[in-house]
Design a protein around this motif. Structure first.
Motif, mmCIF file in Angstrom:
data_model
loop_
_atom_site.group_PDB
_atom_site.id
_atom_site.type_symbol
_atom_site.label_atom_id
_atom_site.label_comp_id
_atom_site.label_asym_id
_atom_site.label_seq_id
_atom_site.Cartn_x
_atom_site.Cartn_y
_atom_site.Cartn_z
ATOM 1 N N LEU A 1 0.808 -1.343 -0.027
ATOM 2 C CA LEU A 1 0.244 -0.016 0.005
ATOM 3 C C LEU A 1 0.954 0.911 -0.057
ATOM 4 C CD1 LEU A 1 -3.030 -0.874 2.410
ATOM 5 C CD2 LEU A 1 -2.712 -0.783 -0.149
ATOM 6 N N SER A 2 2.179 1.187 0.635
ATOM 7 C CA SER A 2 2.844 2.130 0.716
ATOM 8 C C SER A 2 3.446 2.457 -0.736
ATOM 9 C CB SER A 2 4.186 2.083 1.574
ATOM 10 O OG SER A 2 5.178 2.804 1.272
ATOM 11 N N ILE A 3 3.613 1.659 -1.521
ATOM 12 C CA ILE A 3 4.117 1.818 -2.889
ATOM 13 C C ILE A 3 2.940 2.370 -3.771
ATOM 14 C CG2 ILE A 3 5.033 0.486 -4.895
ATOM 15 C CD1 ILE A 3 6.589 -1.041 -3.217
ATOM 16 N N CYS A 4 1.605 1.675 -3.310
ATOM 17 C CA CYS A 4 0.447 2.186 -4.313
ATOM 18 C C CYS A 4 0.527 3.693 -3.964
ATOM 19 C CB CYS A 4 -0.709 1.490 -3.644
ATOM 20 S SG CYS A 4 -0.963 -0.231 -4.290
ATOM 21 N N ARG A 5 0.602 4.193 -2.669
ATOM 22 C CA ARG A 5 0.332 5.680 -2.302
ATOM 23 C C ARG A 5 1.269 6.247 -3.119
ATOM 24 N NH1 ARG A 5 0.107 8.090 3.377
ATOM 25 N NH2 ARG A 5 2.270 7.747 3.503
ATOM 26 N N THR A 6 2.487 6.090 -3.318
ATOM 27 C CA THR A 6 3.550 6.839 -3.877
ATOM 28 C C THR A 6 3.500 7.020 -5.414
ATOM 29 O OG1 THR A 6 5.162 5.888 -2.308
ATOM 30 C CG2 THR A 6 6.153 6.914 -4.439
#
Ligand code: ADP
Length: 565
Positions: free
Chosen positions: A512-517
Motif C-alpha cells: 500500500l505504501s508503494i501504491c500511495r507513492t
C-alpha cells in the motif's frame, strides 16, 4: 457798575446762580435758576434750601462743601478755593440735565484782609452736552478697549496657532527626514540584500526587458554584461515563449507564478532553476507594469528527487518481482495448460503422420490449435514480462477500462487459486488519462491481491472482489477495489499506507505504501474505508493530466528522459 446794573447782570446770567446763607438756605436766585427749577418769581425764597433741588447723594456732598465753606467763613480767613462737583438734576417738567455746581464764598470787598461775609454763591452751569460727549467718548473708549482686547485675543490665538503650525510643520519636516532616512536605509538594505542574494533577482518590464539584475544574474549570463538584457537571455531557449507568456499572465492576473526550467551549465551538466515571477505594483490600485523574477538553483533538490524516485522505482520493481514470485505456482499452472495442449497436438500429429495416407487437413487443424495455444502461452509470458520490466515508456493516454481488462488476467491467477470472483464495472465512455501503465497495473494488482487475500481469509458465501471505474471532477478517473473480506479497523485506515505496516504473517507492509507513492506521482489520492467483518474498499483517483503540474513529477519518474511539455 451801579447796583441796578449789577442786578440786571445777575439776572441775565445764562447760568443758574443762587445766593445761599451759610446753612444752605436760598437767599437769592437769578432768572435762569428760577427757570431751571420752575420757581415762582413771587415765591419767597426764605424757606427754600438749595439741597432740595438735588438727588440725595449729590445733596449730601453739597452739604459737606457748604459746611466747609461755613467753617472758612467763621474762621475769618479768606479762602479763594472754589468747590465744584457735577450733579444730575431732574426737574419736574423738563428733561434731566447735568450741571457743574461751583460754590464759593461771597467775598464782598476783596481788599479786606478779614473775611466778612455770610453768604455763598452757587453757580450751576449746564454741562449736559459736555457730559453726553464725554459719555459718548467713554462708550467709544470702552468699545475701543473691548475691540482692542478682542483683537489682542485674536492675535494671541493666531500667534498660538501659528506657533502650533510651526511646531507641526517642524515635526512633519522631521518626519519626512526620518522617513527619508528610513527609506534610504531600507533602500540600502534592499539593494544589499538583493545584490548579495544567493538567487538571481531581476526586474523586467512587460516585454521582458531587464530593468535591474543583481550580481548573481550578471554572473549567470554574459549577455547581461554586454548590455543585451532581456529575460530570455537568462533562460534556456526552449522556455523563452513560456516565460513571455508567464510575464503577461502575471501582469494581467496580478498574481505570483512559479515554474521550473532545466538547462545545461558551462560544463555540460544539467541544471534546474525554480523561477518565481511576481507583479510589481508601486502604488495600490495601479496597474503593474513590471515583474520581479527570482530564480533559485534547485539542481541539488532535483538530483535528490531523482535519486528518491529511482529508489522508489527499485522498490516498486522488487515489489513486482515479489508478487510474481508468490504467483509462481499459479503461473506454472497457467502456462502448463497451453503447453500440455500443444504437446498433445504435436504428439497426435507425429502419430498421424506416421500412418500412410495421413489426412493433411486434420494435421493443418492441429497445427492451428498449436498456434493458438502457443499464442496464449506467449501472451501470458509477455504480460508478465511487461509487468516485471524495469523501464517503461513515458505516460501514455490510456483508457482505464482497457488497462483494467489487460491487468485482470494477471490478478486472476491468484483469485482463481482461492475461488474468488473478480468483477469489473465501469461506464464505456471514460475519459482517457495519461498514465504510466505499468505503475497503474502495479497499483491494481496490489489492491486486488490484498482484497483476494482478505476475502480468502474471511471465506464468505460468495467470495468476490469488485473493481469499479468512474469519471470524477473534470476528466479525472476514480478506481475502487471493494471486497467482502474481513475489512479492517477504521482507526487504522491511515496506518495502512505507512511502510512496513502489515497484519499478515508473511506480509511485507510495502504494497500500500508503494501504491500511495505511485498514485501521488500521478497527482491523485488513495484512501481506504472499511466495515470490520464486512469488507473493505480502496479508492484511488487519477486526475486529468496537467502538463505544468506534472512536468516535475514526470521528470522525476524513472524512465522519463525529457520533461513532458
Ligand atoms: P501486506 O499486504 O504485505 O501486509 P500492504 O501494504 O499491501 O502490505 O497492506 C498493509 C496492510 O493493510 C495489510 O497487512 C492489511 O492489514 C491491510 N489491508 C490491505 N488491504 C486490505 C483489505 N482489502 N482488507 C483488509 N485489510 C487490508
Amino acid at each position: 457798575m451801579s447796583s441796578s446794573e449789577l442786578l440786571t447782570l445777575f439776572d441775565a446770567c445764562p447760568h443758574g446762580v443762587f445766593l445761599v446763607d451759610l446753612e444752605g438756605r436760598v437767599t437769592a436766585a437769578n432768572r435762569s435758576a428760577r427757570c431751571l427749577f420752575d420757581l415762582d418769581p413771587e415765591l419767597s425764597l426764605e424757606t427754600v434750601w438749595f439741597t432740595e433741588f438735588l438727588e440725595s447723594a449729590d445733596a449730601q456732598m453739597v452739604r459737606e462743601h457748604l459746611a466747609e465753606l461755613a467753617l472758612v467763613a467763621e474762621s475769618g480767613r479768606p479762602d479763594p478755593k472754589v468747590r465744584m462737583l457735577d450733579v444730575y438734576i431732574q426737574p419736574e417738567k423738563t428733561e434731566g440735565r447735568w450741571f457743574e455746581v461751583t460754590m464759593s464764598l461771597n467775598l464782598g470787598n476783596t481788599h479786606t484782609s478779614r473775611l466778612n461775609c455770610a453768604s455763598i454763591i452757587v453757580v450751576l452751569a449746564d454741562i449736559t452736552r459736555h457730559k453726553t460727549i464725554e459719555s459718548d467718548l467713554q462708550r467709544q473708549n470702552e468699545k475701543l478697549v473691548r475691540d482692542l482686547a478682542k483683537l489682542s485675543r485674536k492675535m494671541r490665538e493666531e500667534t498660538r496657532q501659528a506657533q502650533l503650525n510651526y511646531q507641526v510643520a517642524g515635526e512633519q519636516i522631521q518626519l519626512v527626514r526620518d522617513e527619508k532616512k528610513l527609506s534610504d536605509e531600507l533602500g540600502a538594505r534592499w539593494r544589499s540584500l538583493t545584490e548579495n542574494a544567493p538567487q538571481t533577482v531581476m526586474l523586467a518590464d512587460r516585454k521582458g526587458k531587464v530593468l535591474f539584475c543583481n550580481r548573481m544574474s550578471a554572473s549567470a549570463d554574459s549577455n547581461a554584461k554586454s548590455g543585451k538584457r532581456t529575460v530570455q537571455d537568462f533562460i534556456p531557449a526552449q522556455d523563452s515563449s513560456k516565460v513571455r507568456q508567464i510575464i503577461e499572465d502575471v501582469l494581467r492576473q496580478k498574481q505570483n507564478k512559479a515554474y521550473e526550467v532545466n538547462g545545461i551549465d558551462a560544463d555540460g551538466n544539467p541544471v534546474w532553476h525554480s523561477i518565481s515571477v511576481g507583479p510589481v505594483v508601486t502604488k495600490p490600485g495601479e496597474r503593474a507594469e513590471s515583474v520581479v523574477l527570482i530564480a533559485t538553483d534547485v539542481t541539488q533538490r532535483k538530483l535528490a528527487e531523482e535519486s528518491v524516485a529511482k529508489h522508489q522505482e527499485e522498490l516498486a520493481h522488487v515489489s513486482r518481482l515479489a508478487s510474481m514470485g508468490a504467483l509462481t505456482v499459479e503461473l506454472a499452472h497457467e502456462l502448463n495448460q497451453p503447453l500440455g495442449v500443444i504437446a498433445n497436438y504435436v504428439g497426435g500429429c507425429i502419430v498421424a503422420m506416421e500412418r500412410p495416407g495421413w489426412d493433411r487437413n486434420r494435421i493443418a487443424q492441429a497445427q492451428h490449435k498449436i498456434l493458438g495455444e502457443t499464442k496464449r502461452a506467449r501472451e501470458i509470458t509477455l504480460r508478465i514480462l511487461d509487468f516485471l520490466r524495469r523501464r517503461e515508456s513515458p505516460r501514455m493516454l490510456t483508457d482505464m477500462n482497457w488497462l483494467l481488462r489487460d491487468t485482470l488476467p494477471l490478478a486472476d491467477l491468484e483469485a482463481q487459486k482461492y475461488q474468488v470472483t473478480l468483477l469489473h464495472d465501469g461506464p464505456p465512455d471514460l475519459p482517457e488519462v495519461k498514465v504510466n501503465r505499468v505503475q497503474i497495473q502495479q497499483i491494481l494488482i496490489n489492491l486486488i491481491s490484498n482484497a483476494v487475500q482478505s476475502v480468502a481469509a474471511a471465506a464468505p458465501a460468495k467470495p468476490h472482489v469488485k473493481i469499479t471505474t468512474r469519471r470524477v471532477d473534470v476528466d479525472g478517473i476514480e478506481v475502487s477495489v471493494s471486497d467482502n473480506g474481513n475489512g479492517f479497523d477504521p482507526k487504522s485506515a491511515d496506518q495502512l499506507f505507512k511502510p512496513l505496516y502489515t497484519t499478515k504473517e508473511k506480509g511485507t507492509g510495502m504494497g500500500l505504501s508503494i501504491c500511495r507513492t505511485l498514485v501521488e506521482l500521478h497527482g491523485g489520492r488513495i484512501t481506504a474505508t472499511a466495515t470490520p467483518g464486512s469488507g473493505a474498499t480502496f479508492t484511488f483517483t487519477i486526475p486529468k493530466y496537467d502538463s505544468d503540474r506534472d512536468a516535475m513529477r514526470v521528470r522525476a519518474e524513472f524512465g522519463a528522459p525529457e520533461v513532458a511539455r
